[in-house]
Design a protein around this motif. Structure first.
Motif, short mmCIF file in Angstrom:
data_model
loop_
_atom_site.label_atom_id
_atom_site.label_comp_id
_atom_site.label_asym_id
_atom_site.label_seq_id
_atom_site.Cartn_x
_atom_site.Cartn_y
_atom_site.Cartn_z
N ALA A 101 20.79 17.48 32.63
CA ALA A 101 21.24 18.81 32.20
C ALA A 101 20.06 19.68 31.79
O ALA A 101 20.04 20.89 32.06
CB ALA A 101 22.21 18.67 31.04
N ILE A 102 19.08 19.08 31.14
CA ILE A 102 17.88 19.84 30.75
C ILE A 102 17.17 20.38 31.99
O ILE A 102 16.66 21.51 31.98
CB ILE A 102 16.93 18.95 29.91
CG1 ILE A 102 17.53 18.72 28.52
CG2 ILE A 102 15.55 19.58 29.79
CD1 ILE A 102 16.75 17.74 27.66
N MET A 103 17.16 19.59 33.07
CA MET A 103 16.54 20.04 34.32
C MET A 103 17.20 21.34 34.81
O MET A 103 16.54 22.21 35.37
CB MET A 103 16.66 18.98 35.40
CG MET A 103 15.97 17.65 35.10
SD MET A 103 14.19 17.78 35.08
CE MET A 103 13.74 16.07 34.76
N GLN A 104 18.52 21.44 34.61
CA GLN A 104 19.24 22.62 35.10
C GLN A 104 18.90 23.86 34.29
O GLN A 104 18.83 24.97 34.83
CB GLN A 104 20.74 22.36 35.07
CG GLN A 104 21.21 21.35 36.12
CD GLN A 104 22.71 21.20 36.13
OE1 GLN A 104 23.35 21.08 35.08
NE2 GLN A 104 23.30 21.19 37.30
N THR A 105 18.71 23.73 32.97
CA THR A 105 18.45 24.90 32.12
C THR A 105 16.97 25.15 31.90
O THR A 105 16.59 26.10 31.22
CB THR A 105 19.12 24.70 30.74
OG1 THR A 105 18.61 23.51 30.12
CG2 THR A 105 20.62 24.57 30.88
N LEU A 106 16.14 24.33 32.51
CA LEU A 106 14.70 24.36 32.25
C LEU A 106 14.07 25.72 32.52
O LEU A 106 13.21 26.18 31.76
CB LEU A 106 14.02 23.29 33.12
CG LEU A 106 12.62 22.83 32.74
CD1 LEU A 106 12.65 22.13 31.39
CD2 LEU A 106 12.09 21.87 33.81
N GLY A 114 22.48 20.72 28.11
CA GLY A 114 22.47 22.16 28.32
C GLY A 114 22.30 22.92 27.02
O GLY A 114 21.57 23.92 26.94
N GLY A 115 22.98 22.44 25.95
CA GLY A 115 22.90 23.12 24.66
C GLY A 115 21.55 22.98 23.99
O GLY A 115 21.05 23.91 23.36
N LEU A 116 20.94 21.80 24.10
CA LEU A 116 19.66 21.55 23.45
C LEU A 116 18.48 21.95 24.33
O LEU A 116 17.41 22.28 23.81
CB LEU A 116 19.54 20.07 23.08
CG LEU A 116 20.59 19.52 22.10
CD1 LEU A 116 20.34 18.04 21.83
CD2 LEU A 116 20.57 20.30 20.79
N GLY A 117 18.68 21.91 25.65
CA GLY A 117 17.57 22.20 26.56
C GLY A 117 17.09 23.63 26.49
O GLY A 117 15.89 23.90 26.59
N VAL A 166 24.69 20.13 19.57
CA VAL A 166 24.79 19.06 18.57
C VAL A 166 26.25 18.70 18.32
O VAL A 166 26.60 17.51 18.15
CB VAL A 166 24.12 19.51 17.24
CG1 VAL A 166 24.32 18.45 16.17
CG2 VAL A 166 22.62 19.75 17.47
N MET A 167 27.13 19.70 18.32
CA MET A 167 28.56 19.43 18.09
C MET A 167 29.15 18.55 19.18
O MET A 167 30.00 17.70 18.90
CB MET A 167 29.34 20.74 18.00
CG MET A 167 29.16 21.50 16.70
SD MET A 167 29.54 20.51 15.22
CE MET A 167 31.27 20.13 15.51
N MET A 168 28.71 18.72 20.41
CA MET A 168 29.20 17.84 21.48
C MET A 168 28.84 16.40 21.18
O MET A 168 29.64 15.49 21.41
CB MET A 168 28.59 18.26 22.82
CG MET A 168 29.15 19.51 23.41
SD MET A 168 28.66 19.66 25.14
CE MET A 168 29.11 21.36 25.45
N VAL A 184 32.61 25.68 17.96
CA VAL A 184 34.02 25.34 18.23
C VAL A 184 34.24 25.16 19.72
O VAL A 184 34.86 24.17 20.17
CB VAL A 184 34.95 26.44 17.66
CG1 VAL A 184 36.41 26.16 18.05
CG2 VAL A 184 34.82 26.52 16.15
N ILE A 185 33.73 26.09 20.54
CA ILE A 185 33.91 26.00 22.00
C ILE A 185 33.31 24.70 22.53
O ILE A 185 33.95 23.98 23.30
CB ILE A 185 33.28 27.22 22.69
CG1 ILE A 185 34.09 28.48 22.40
CG2 ILE A 185 33.20 27.00 24.21
CD1 ILE A 185 33.43 29.77 22.87
N ASN A 186 32.10 24.41 22.12
CA ASN A 186 31.44 23.21 22.63
C ASN A 186 32.06 21.92 22.11
O ASN A 186 32.01 20.88 22.77
CB ASN A 186 29.94 23.24 22.29
CG ASN A 186 29.18 24.18 23.20
OD1 ASN A 186 29.77 24.94 23.95
ND2 ASN A 186 27.87 24.15 23.13
N SER A 187 32.68 21.97 20.94
CA SER A 187 33.44 20.81 20.47
C SER A 187 34.61 20.54 21.42
O SER A 187 34.88 19.39 21.79
CB SER A 187 33.98 21.06 19.05
OG SER A 187 32.92 21.18 18.12
#
Length: 485
Positions: A25-30, A148-151, A317-319, A369-372
């Motif tokens: 996922a990080i590769m995608q948002t890099l 994706g969220g952390l990347g 982080v919530m995920m 909330v959305i990502n949870s």
């Protein structure tokens, strides 16, 4: 064929596969933080620079179902290792690039490694004890969202405070670490479909149809939705995908068993996955722009790229926090309820965003909330799929489900992109997205989540994945024996 036995090293297996998914996922948002600077970095036009993202999407769409089927035929561990090779090579090529063509090639190689996540989820069924299976699936499945969220904030920080090439050298090191962990920690299990042949015609036809469809969706806004190129691609995709469906129903060893995917639980889960992917990506397009728009607009919050990434990071982080609870919910009440709960939470998050979009804290809360909800939904869908397919099709079925999610994100990007580009206002002689445009994008995200909830509500229920998968496998083997007799 005997089912593979769970391994005592399941903790290391789950951690490795979750890290692999996060890395993919990080590769995608890099490159997201680099988008504005790519034309200058690569000495090319802005339209050419967008291919750095589009290529990864197209290659992943083609390779994910192919890699999934090869995992069933040749072994999932082997294909996980194969996927790590283009991830490493692509990162190195990108790090060494000084023009657009090698960068696009490198990003395409990175896209070839995106099959790691569905392969990893399918492998869990072979090696994780029953009592840990649901929570393990939830964590590995949610790892795409976590990455994706952390990347994004990590990539933004590196891009702002270091040379952009560090991003790709870092990803090369990370991919190498993943390959080593797979080599040492992932056990070898028998291939579920060993002895069957690979459907090369089906793979080529599906790949060509997906490329035509996703190219039309992703570039239609630039080329014009009514242009001959866009319409021609849509027509070609329909012809190719219909032809692929006919071929898959007639061939002996199909790439994707459409009779299995037509089972109500699998079919409805895949349809719901498209809408969940749409709902997830809508927030990722709207929220960062709201955070970064100038305060002078009256609705923008004036945050830098790095700051906006940090405001978005708690969502990732919530995920991570929610996924174990999703596994427990699945064990207690079944994956259908987990999926339904997840998409309703997503809808609630969009409702919250409409009320709180005037502050960075409000947007951060809404994203959490959305990502949870995304974490709950993403963790439940593979459980629903694997409760309905035989062991010989787990990797292919999960890859097809991952493809449906990717299709949803592509459609979401196109639809929300059109809304944000068409609903504009003039400020200082420049045309920018209006407040009503952002609100409309959030309302669409909420509506799509509710559509997914309606679909999830009619999915035939299954109590838990472990018992259901065993029963499904026994039924499938019985049917196979009857046909052979």
């Amino acid at each position: 064929m005997d089912a593979p036995q769970p391994t005592s090293r399941s903790g290391g297996v789950v951690a490795t596969l979750a890290l692999a998914g996060t890395t993919a996922a990080i590769m995608q948002t890099l490159v997201t933080p680099l988008l504005a600077d790519l034309p200058k970095i690569l000495n090319t036009s802005a339209s050419n620079a967008t291919w750095v993202i589009t290529t990864t999407l197209l290659v992943a769409a083609v390779c994910v179902p192919v890699v999934g089927r090869l995992g069933d035929l040749l072994g999932k561990r082997r294909m996980l290792l194969v996927c790590s090779v283009p991830l490493i090579a692509g990162s190195v090529v990108c790090a060494l690039s000084s023009s657009v063509l090698p960068m696009i090639i490198g990003r395409g190689l990175q896209g070839m490694g995106m099959g790691m996540v569905p392969l990893g989820i399918a492998l869990l069924r072979d090696v994780v004890p029953t009592e840990k299976l649901s929570s393990s699936i939830a964590l590995v499945s949610a790892s795409m969202g976590i990455g994706g969220g952390l990347g994004l904030p990590i990539a933004a920080a590196v891009a702002q405070y270091a040379n952009w090439r560090v991003l790709f050298w870092g990803s090369a090191v990370l991919a190498t670490v993943i390959a080593l962990l797979i080599w040492f920690l992932i056990p070898t299990v028998p291939a579920g479909a060993k002895g069957q042949r690979f459907d090369a015609i089906g793979a080529f036809t599906l790949g060509a149809g997906l490329v035509a469809l996703l190219l039309a969706i992703s570039k239609g806004g630039d080329w014009g939705w009514s242009s001959g190129t866009t319409l021609g691609l849509f027509v070609a995709s329909v012809v190719l995908l219909v032809g692929w469906g006919v071929w898959e129903l007639r061939t002996t060893d199909p790439l994707v068993d459409l009779r299995t995917t037509a089972r109500p639980r699998v079919l409805l889960t895949n349809i719901a996955s498209i809408f969940v992917g749409f709902a997830m990506y809508a927030s990722m397009l709207v929220m960062p722009q709201l955070l970064q728009f100038p305060e002078a607009t009256g609705y923008g919050l004036g945050q830098s790229i790095l700051a906006s990434g940090l405001w978005m990071a708690p969502g990732g982080v919530m995920m991570m926090i929610v996924s174990p609870f999703g596994g427990k919910l699945t064990n207690a009440y079944g994956p259908k309820l987990t999926l339904l709960s997840g998409v309703l939470v997503i809808a609630a998050g969009y409702g919250l965003s409409l009320a709180l979009m005037g502050s960075a804290w409000g947007i951060m809360l809404a994203i959490m909330v959305i990502n949870s909800g995304v974490g709950l939904a993403y963790g439940s869908m593979p459980a629903l799929i694997m409760s309905s397919v035989p062991l010989s099709e787990t990797a292919a079925a999960n890859s097809f489900n991952a493809l449906m999610r990717s299709l949803g994100t592509s459609v979401g990007a196109a639809v929300i992109g059109v809304v944000l580009s068409q609903m504009t206002t003039d400020i200082g002689g420049f045309s920018i997205t209006s407040e009503s445009g952002f609100r409309t994008g959030l309302i669409i995200g909420c509506a799509v989540a509710l559509v997914s909830a309606a679909i999830a509500a009619v999915i035939p229920a299954v109590r838990n994945i472990a018992g259901a998968t065993d029963r499904t496998h026994l039924v499938a083997e019985s049917e196979k024996s009857t046909v052979q007799a």
